[in-house]
Design an enzyme around this catalytic site. Structure first.
Site, PDB file in Angstrom:
ATOM      1  N   HIS A 120      -5.951  -3.620  -0.314  1.00  0.00           N
ATOM      2  CA  HIS A 120      -6.250  -2.481  -1.312  1.00  0.00           C
ATOM      3  C   HIS A 120      -6.407  -3.156  -2.903  1.00  0.00           C
ATOM      4  O   HIS A 120      -6.415  -2.620  -3.994  1.00  0.00           O
ATOM      5  CB  HIS A 120      -4.651  -1.819  -1.584  1.00  0.00           C
ATOM      6  CG  HIS A 120      -4.561  -0.997  -0.318  1.00  0.00           C
ATOM      7  ND1 HIS A 120      -5.035   0.199  -0.058  1.00  0.00           N
ATOM      8  CD2 HIS A 120      -4.027  -1.288   0.922  1.00  0.00           C
ATOM      9  CE1 HIS A 120      -4.715   0.750   1.020  1.00  0.00           C
ATOM     10  NE2 HIS A 120      -4.026  -0.142   1.674  1.00  0.00           N
TER      11      HIS A 120
ATOM     12  N   SER B 196       0.789  -1.193  -0.057  1.00  0.00           N
ATOM     13  CA  SER B 196      -0.009   0.047  -0.054  1.00  0.00           C
ATOM     14  C   SER B 196       0.817   1.282   0.265  1.00  0.00           C
ATOM     15  O   SER B 196       0.242   2.341  -0.459  1.00  0.00           O
ATOM     16  CB  SER B 196      -0.866  -0.045   1.263  1.00  0.00           C
ATOM     17  OG  SER B 196      -0.244  -0.197   2.416  1.00  0.00           O
TER      18      SER B 196
ATOM     19  N   LYS C 200     -12.138  -0.054   2.532  1.00  0.00           N
ATOM     20  CA  LYS C 200     -11.686   0.753   1.508  1.00  0.00           C
ATOM     21  C   LYS C 200     -12.696   0.900   0.253  1.00  0.00           C
ATOM     22  O   LYS C 200     -13.496   1.473   0.344  1.00  0.00           O
ATOM     23  CB  LYS C 200     -10.190   0.059   1.287  1.00  0.00           C
ATOM     24  CG  LYS C 200      -9.281   0.424   2.534  1.00  0.00           C
ATOM     25  CD  LYS C 200      -8.081  -0.107   2.611  1.00  0.00           C
ATOM     26  CE  LYS C 200      -7.481   0.330   3.826  1.00  0.00           C
ATOM     27  NZ  LYS C 200      -6.306  -0.242   4.357  1.00  0.00           N
TER      28      LYS C 200
END
Ligand SMILES: *Cc1c(COP(=O)(O)O)cnc(C)c1O
Length: 391
Positions: A210, A182, A242
């Site tokens: 992610h 990330s 996310k």
């Protein structure tokens, strides 16, 4: 001045401030269109993990409101006691189906998922192999397991192989990696890792925090993008916070392993179940991720545009594709100066400093959202070129 048992705190804080490492806080109001408001000013927000722009989607909000009205705000107990509503059960089923796995287990956060799952897989006497760029929650999960910890680097896989051979007599071996690193915006070498796991009878855990909703043709993440699905990966960890736009963590795996996780993960057993609203919003988001692939396409278009513009201006990124575009500035001071200058011009792009990244590699970390427009990205590139050269 008399010394107290807490006198050290002031000295430590002064030390952080002096090395430009002091964290401060502020209130941020999220706005639609990839914007936010800070101190009465509207900024284009390149700091969030809301990759698909779903956290402000009225359809998620409506689902959360309906679940709150029906089931209340808090879930009142841990999942196995009485906190698991039909919202939780439906989301587990939906996650397993979306990820092409037999079962899903929900956790309070992604952090809690890693802290719970790793110690359920390995313990004292076992060996856990942890990639050096892994997220702090994976590192903490490895440490909490009390298995022997070996750090490996994705660019030196020969050393991982040697480590696996040396650990062949340990009862269990576990390889732990992020799918997307990330702070660098790079993908893990999942194909060789799957092959190593198979050859050396090791378990493989991939954290898709992610990756979910962003990478892979259908948004199943870095594993889908690499063609490493089915039973090649022992367990995949994800977060609902996310691209999914809600809150919570999950693990997807075989039914048998899920049954074990339900019985062994302390962060699941000893923590209250997610609020029904978080589950209902996440369920709606998963439907939209399947129904609206154009969000992922928009993200790709924006990422290509921005990296293209920056590269031609001589500013290089570590990113190998995807919405995380880090630009290495060097010192924490320079990274902060660039971030502050951009904020003055209306762009929120955070500086990432040690200990999150190694000394001397402080960076500006731009993260794109499908809610941004091409024009937003072009404006950012123009201002960034200006600020970067002046710093
Ligand atoms: C954000 C993140 C987590 C933690 O997820 P939360 O749901 O925010 O606790 C775990 N792993 C990685 C790689 C992350 O980036």
């Amino acid at each position: 001045m008399s010394s107290t048992p807490l006198s050290w705190v002031a000295a430590e804080l002064a030390g952080l401030a002096e090395s430009h490492l002091l964290r401060t806080r502020r209130e941020v109001t999220p706005l639609p269109g990839g914007r936010c408001e800070i101190d009465g000013r509207t900024l284009i927000d390149f700091s969030s993990n809301d990759y698909l722009g779903l956290s402000l989607d009225p359809r998620l909000q409506a689902a959360a409101i309906a679940a709150t009205e029906q089931y209340g705000t808090g879930s009142r107990a841990s999942a196995l006691v009485s906190g698991r509503t039909v919202c939780h059960a439906l989301l587990e089923e939906q996650l397993a189906r979306f990820e092409h796995q037999q079962a899903a287990v929900l956790f309070p956060t992604g952090y809690a998922a890693n802290l719970g799952v790793i110690p359920a897989l390995v313990g004292p006497g076992d060996v856990v192999f942890c990639e050096r760029l892994n997220h702090a929650s994976l590192v903490d999960g490895c440490r909490a397991s009390r298995a022997r910890l070996q750090i490996f680097r994705s660019d030196r896989l020969d050393r991982l192989r040697t480590g696996l051979i040396r650990a062949k007599d340990a009862p269990r071996r576990l390889i732990v990696t992020d799918g997307v690193f990330s702070m660098d915006g790079t993908l893990a070498p999942l194909r060789p890792l799957c092959q190593f796991a198979r050859e050396h009878r090791a378990m493989l855990l991939v954290d898709e925090a992610h990756g979910t909703g962003v990478h892979g043709r259908n948004g199943r993440g870095a594993c889908e993008a690499a063609g490493c699905e089915g039973d090649q990966v022992t367990v995949r960890i994800g977060t609902l916070s996310k691209a999914i736009g809600s809150l919570g963590g999950f693990a997807v795996c075989s039914q048998e392993l899920a049954d074990w996780l339900w019985n062994r993960c302390r962060t699941q057993l000893f923590s209250t179940a997610l609020p029904p609203a978080s589950c209902a919003a996440a369920s709606r988001a998963l439907e939209l991720i399947e129904q609206e692939p154009e969000r992922r396409q928009q993200l790709n278009t924006l990422a290509k545009e921005l990296t293209g513009l920056l590269t031609s201006a001589g500013i290089s990124t570590t990113s190998t594709g995807g919405p995380i575009i880090p630009l290495i500035a060097g010192s924490a001071e320079r990274a902060m100066a660039i971030s502050d200058a951009l904020a003055t011009r209306g762009f929120l792009a955070p500086a990432i400093r040690p200990p999150t990244v190694p000394q001397g590699s402080s960076r500006l970390r731009i993260s794109l959202s499908a809610a941004h427009s091409l024009d937003d990205v072009r404006q950012l590139a123009a201002e960034l070129c200006d600020v970067w050269k002046a710093s």
